[in-house]
Design a protein around this motif. Sequence first.
Motif, PDB file in Angstrom:
ATOM      1  N   LEU A  61     -16.518 -44.820  -2.592  1.00 13.34           N
ATOM      2  CA  LEU A  61     -15.639 -45.083  -3.793  1.00 13.34           C
ATOM      3  C   LEU A  61     -16.732 -45.288  -4.936  1.00 13.34           C
ATOM      4  N   ASP A  62     -16.293 -45.123  -5.887  1.00 11.03           N
ATOM      5  CA  ASP A  62     -17.164 -45.550  -7.100  1.00 11.03           C
ATOM      6  C   ASP A  62     -17.224 -47.390  -7.180  1.00 11.03           C
ATOM      7  N   LYS A  63     -15.916 -47.561  -6.901  1.00  9.11           N
ATOM      8  CA  LYS A  63     -15.769 -49.196  -6.886  1.00  9.11           C
ATOM      9  C   LYS A  63     -14.756 -49.524  -5.799  1.00  9.11           C
ATOM     10  N   ALA A  64     -14.925 -50.444  -5.218  1.00  9.47           N
ATOM     11  CA  ALA A  64     -14.032 -51.012  -3.969  1.00  9.47           C
ATOM     12  C   ALA A  64     -12.596 -51.261  -4.340  1.00  9.47           C
ATOM     13  N   PRO A  65     -11.761 -51.027  -3.590  1.00 10.30           N
ATOM     14  CA  PRO A  65     -10.451 -51.304  -4.328  1.00 10.30           C
ATOM     15  C   PRO A  65     -10.137 -52.929  -4.305  1.00 10.30           C
ATOM     16  N   ASP A  66      -9.086 -53.155  -5.105  1.00  6.74           N
ATOM     17  CA  ASP A  66      -8.593 -54.714  -5.160  1.00  6.74           C
ATOM     18  C   ASP A  66      -8.059 -54.875  -3.843  1.00  6.74           C
ATOM     19  N   GLY A  67      -7.909 -56.162  -3.659  1.00  7.67           N
ATOM     20  CA  GLY A  67      -7.230 -56.764  -2.310  1.00  7.67           C
ATOM     21  C   GLY A  67      -7.575 -58.241  -2.354  1.00  7.67           C
ATOM     22  N   GLN A  68      -7.134 -58.814  -0.879  1.00  9.26           N
ATOM     23  CA  GLN A  68      -7.397 -60.131  -0.753  1.00  9.26           C
ATOM     24  C   GLN A  68      -8.683 -60.484  -1.261  1.00  9.26           C
ATOM     25  N   PRO A  69      -8.847 -61.797  -1.889  1.00  7.53           N
ATOM     26  CA  PRO A  69     -10.217 -62.381  -2.266  1.00  7.53           C
ATOM     27  C   PRO A  69     -11.175 -62.274  -1.065  1.00  7.53           C
ATOM     28  N   LEU A  70     -12.424 -62.150  -1.367  1.00 12.71           N
ATOM     29  CA  LEU A  70     -13.428 -61.932  -0.033  1.00 12.71           C
ATOM     30  C   LEU A  70     -14.533 -62.842  -0.619  1.00 12.71           C
ATOM     31  N   LYS A  71     -14.663 -63.905   0.332  1.00 12.80           N
ATOM     32  CA  LYS A  71     -15.839 -64.995  -0.172  1.00 12.80           C
ATOM     33  C   LYS A  71     -17.121 -64.506   0.790  1.00 12.80           C
ATOM     34  N   ALA A  72     -18.056 -64.559   0.152  1.00 11.11           N
ATOM     35  CA  ALA A  72     -19.481 -63.956   1.004  1.00 11.11           C
ATOM     36  C   ALA A  72     -20.329 -65.499   1.161  1.00 11.11           C
ATOM     37  N   GLY A  73     -21.003 -65.416   1.961  1.00 16.05           N
ATOM     38  CA  GLY A  73     -22.096 -66.592   2.136  1.00 16.05           C
ATOM     39  C   GLY A  73     -23.449 -65.857   2.403  1.00 16.05           C
ATOM     40  N   VAL A  74     -24.407 -66.135   1.551  1.00 16.46           N
ATOM     41  CA  VAL A  74     -25.735 -65.475   1.475  1.00 16.46           C
ATOM     42  C   VAL A  74     -26.621 -66.271   2.716  1.00 16.46           C
ATOM     43  N   ILE A  75     -27.181 -65.770   3.371  1.00 15.88           N
ATOM     44  CA  ILE A  75     -28.275 -66.375   4.415  1.00 15.88           C
ATOM     45  C   ILE A  75     -29.454 -65.708   4.359  1.00 15.88           C
ATOM     46  N   GLY A  76     -30.249 -66.614   3.564  1.00 15.10           N
ATOM     47  CA  GLY A  76     -31.682 -65.682   3.201  1.00 15.10           C
ATOM     48  C   GLY A  76     -31.638 -65.564   1.651  1.00 15.10           C
ATOM     49  N   CYS A  77     -31.991 -66.493   1.046  1.00 20.20           N
ATOM     50  CA  CYS A  77     -31.887 -66.370  -0.688  1.00 20.20           C
ATOM     51  C   CYS A  77     -33.143 -65.779  -1.393  1.00 20.20           C
ATOM     52  N   GLY A  78     -33.811 -64.965  -0.597  1.00 20.96           N
ATOM     53  CA  GLY A  78     -35.340 -64.717  -1.430  1.00 20.96           C
ATOM     54  C   GLY A  78     -34.631 -63.492  -2.372  1.00 20.96           C
ATOM     55  N   GLY A  79     -35.740 -62.680  -2.515  1.00 19.47           N
ATOM     56  CA  GLY A  79     -35.375 -61.309  -3.450  1.00 19.47           C
ATOM     57  C   GLY A  79     -34.512 -60.559  -3.053  1.00 19.47           C
ATOM     58  N   ARG A  80     -34.283 -60.035  -1.787  1.00 24.22           N
ATOM     59  CA  ARG A  80     -33.502 -59.497  -1.225  1.00 24.22           C
ATOM     60  C   ARG A  80     -31.836 -59.961  -0.990  1.00 24.22           C
TER      61      ARG A  80
END
Lengths: 462, 511
Positions: A61-80
């Motif tokens: 899809l061009d954009k993800a559909p709306d829905g329940q809020p999703l919380k992400a955690g980033v492990i490894g905060c370098g460039g990528r």
Amino acid sequence: MANNNFSRRKFLAGAAAVGAAGVAGFNPLVSCSGGGSQKSGSLVTGEPFKKVSDLFIPPLLDKAPDGQPLKAGVIGCGGRGTGAALNWLAAGPNLTVTALGDVFQDRVDSCRKRIKADFNIEVPEENCFVGFDNFQKVIDSGVDVVLLCTPPVFRPIHFEAAVKNRKHVFMEKPVAVDPAGVRSVLASAKMAESQGLKVVCGTQRRHQRDYIEVYKQVATGAIGDIISANAYWNQNKLWHRNPQAEWSEMECMIRDWVNWCWLSGDHIVEQHVHNIDVINWFTGTYPTRAVGFGSRQRRLTGDQYDNFSVDFVYDNGMHMHSMCRQINGCAGNVSEYIRGTKGYTNCQNRIYDLAGNEIYSYPYPLDEAGTPMRSVAVNPYDQEHIDLVTCIREDKPINEAEATAMSCLVAVMGRVSAYTGKEVTLEEMLNSDLKLGPETFIMGDVGIMKNAVVPISGEAAN
Amino acid sequence: MPKKVRSVFRKRSLLLLLFGFALGMIGAVFAHKGIKATSTDKFCERCHVHPHVFKSRKLSSHYATKSGMLVRCVECHLPPEGEGYLKEKIRLGAKDIYGFLVKDSADFNWEARRTVEMAQHFTSQRSCLKCHENLFPLTLTKEGQEAHLYYTQNEDELLCLNCHIDVGHYDPNRIHDRNVGFGSTTVANADVFTVPARVSALETFTETVPGTTVSFKMVAIPGGIFRMGSPEDEPLRKSDEGPATDVEITSFFMAETEVTWDEYLAFYSATGAEGRSTDTEGRRTLDDVDAITGPTPPYGQPDQNWGMGSRPAITMSYYAAETYCKWLSLITGKNYRLPTEAEWEYAARGGTETPYFFEGNPKTFTEKGFFGKLFGKENELIGKYVIYRANSMGRTQEPDRVEANPFGLKNMLGNAAEYCSDWYAADAYSRLPEKVKDPRGPASGEERVIRGGTFKSDAALVRNAARDKTQTDAWLKTDPQMPKSKWWLSDCNHVTFRVVCEFDENTGKQQ
């Protein structure tokens, strides 16, 4: 032995099919190695061509559909990691980042600042973790999804922890640097599957619309049965970081990680795995042995090679040649090439008949002037996250861990062959106890740099 | 008129149909009830009166489950319903009824039934997988992950039973782990030999192993010429036993018995690796580099809990057997090694040219063929000399159970097969030149020769000339270690070896 080979092939074909077809539903795991609903689509072994409806294609899809809020955690905060966080936040509505983890404070800080600047999201101070145990704290902070973007040696540990805590996962390639790591990821992938978790990997060509269209054509017979393949990643040298007086040995290596084999897997694994993965994806199978060579000519830091050339061989005798080089001032080429009985393709956007006449060209979107643009409508780095969120919110199956792990293992097979000068089989790799890096990670002196030896194959000439 | 008949017939046929349907329904209900009633644990217990079955079941992890579920007998011993359940129920039921009526359960070799080899015939793999649909639960250990991954890659060759044989019936002696304590029991108050045997002529002697309490008899085998292989008219022969060829053998000594556990454990404790963390190569200190590298701890129980002592040592790899000989040579100052295939057959025949070194036709001993199967021919004569399928009770036996061959060697045929130093080739004999002396077999190969048949063998396979070979891959199939052990075989309990000692200047040969 004959028996053994047979079942191994079945497993490999099955695993490739999982890669090609994703996970067709929540299947009994025991069927993963061949008996499942998704039979191999290997074009190498001359199996019948498939219909498009049988292929695994992400939602795109061009954009993800709306829905329940999703919380992400980033492990490894370098460039990528920072890049992945931004791709995640751009994927659709109701997405946020609530935790950051890295071994270095400055990386956490810069990532946090960038997220604030670009998306006006303030990651709470108490959810920013520094140290080798940051991943567990990020996972325990109440996130739904983790983005695993550290150097790859840590990936198997982080992936297992994420799956055991029932987190959906985006993880960068490569997913391991050695056979022990690959096996760990394969097992965690099966656990993820049994939990219905969604896993997307950073082999972004599988989410790139032009590649996917060509894949559909090839899988349905546009170039006939595949008879040979080539994979290339030849470019300039990558970046490096010189050691600083105030850095410990471990810090020096992690900050310079793309130059250390135990951290990156060497560039055949770290970078070239992209192209090898495309060949595995298109052919629907894996090479079962390899003879390769490589050398170190120009590099100054680390313990890696500059170049690799590997002849990968399949059970039916087909060859895939892979070459990768990181040296300035040489011919560059980052691409794939697959030849079949009826034609050939660059895998990305064009298909030719045997005489070299173009028979397919991907229709890129037009710009305002009406001329075709040079890239797909949604860049694949965003598309990965759009597909991940779509699959989470619509509960569609997606689990790329096994396919990416196997592609990493193929690349490791090439590396080991080049380092040792010997023929190496995939079977050996699947059962090897090779494990790189220290047993435990401490931010201090670990005695690796001063003992580092660049592998030299064979015996000295007399 | 026809209309009337038809209507009556129609009425009746409908009645008939209804009646038949009702009868069928009643039959089905009763059959269903019957199947249910004969599938309860209580019903099983009525015939399976041997109490240890139920005792071991109650101690097993499938009875005392964490979740409180209770697994019934039929849930493991029969395939899932709809997947051949009834057929298997009838097959096993018929077998059980026959056994119950005709046999005495005390005569059964219960232990042998608990081996994977036998248990797979009355335990359903599909039933394991029906309940254990998810082989990768979140609680799976690291070792479990590796093992289950290996299973998914080798489904055709592996069974759940290979690792989980005791989940339905508990076995206190079973070990599925690195067996670090194996062979560590000490012998109390026995005299330790300080010097090896001194040998001055080609005469039978008793070797005394210095630093241990172990001694064993070495039988002098005078050299000579013999016909190796079997004639084409020998009953039940196989083609790799020919063409029979005259071979000359130089004098040597051969151990009276297969290497015993006492002997092998002396080697294991002298060279083995305490505290070694991996099963690959020994990690030795620099002081030790001149010593012989010894086996790492085994995985599981090498003696299969059959007992050790004078029983033949089993489950060692060819490499381990070879290393044992090197060690024995080093501490006795003699040249011990594995026999060549020619030496082995020469010694086994003891001057005879018949199928066995005793009288008898293989056809009268074999259980193969219709009559053999029907009557199960145990024969007193063969049973006196050979431990084989009919008299072994499914395991190796101690050497004093049998009488020796003409050279004075015991268990050359049967009990456990013995490593020879030759590479195996089916056509090895046709490659032999004429008038050959002390042949050593093909220059290269993949598998080694093993000779002498085993406790599992039919009489046809314990003939003097019968040949067999090692199976490197299959014999390590379920070793969960990575890399697999080079010292111990996980999937072979029927091979041992027997040492020979050269008759040379160290053993009294005059130059």
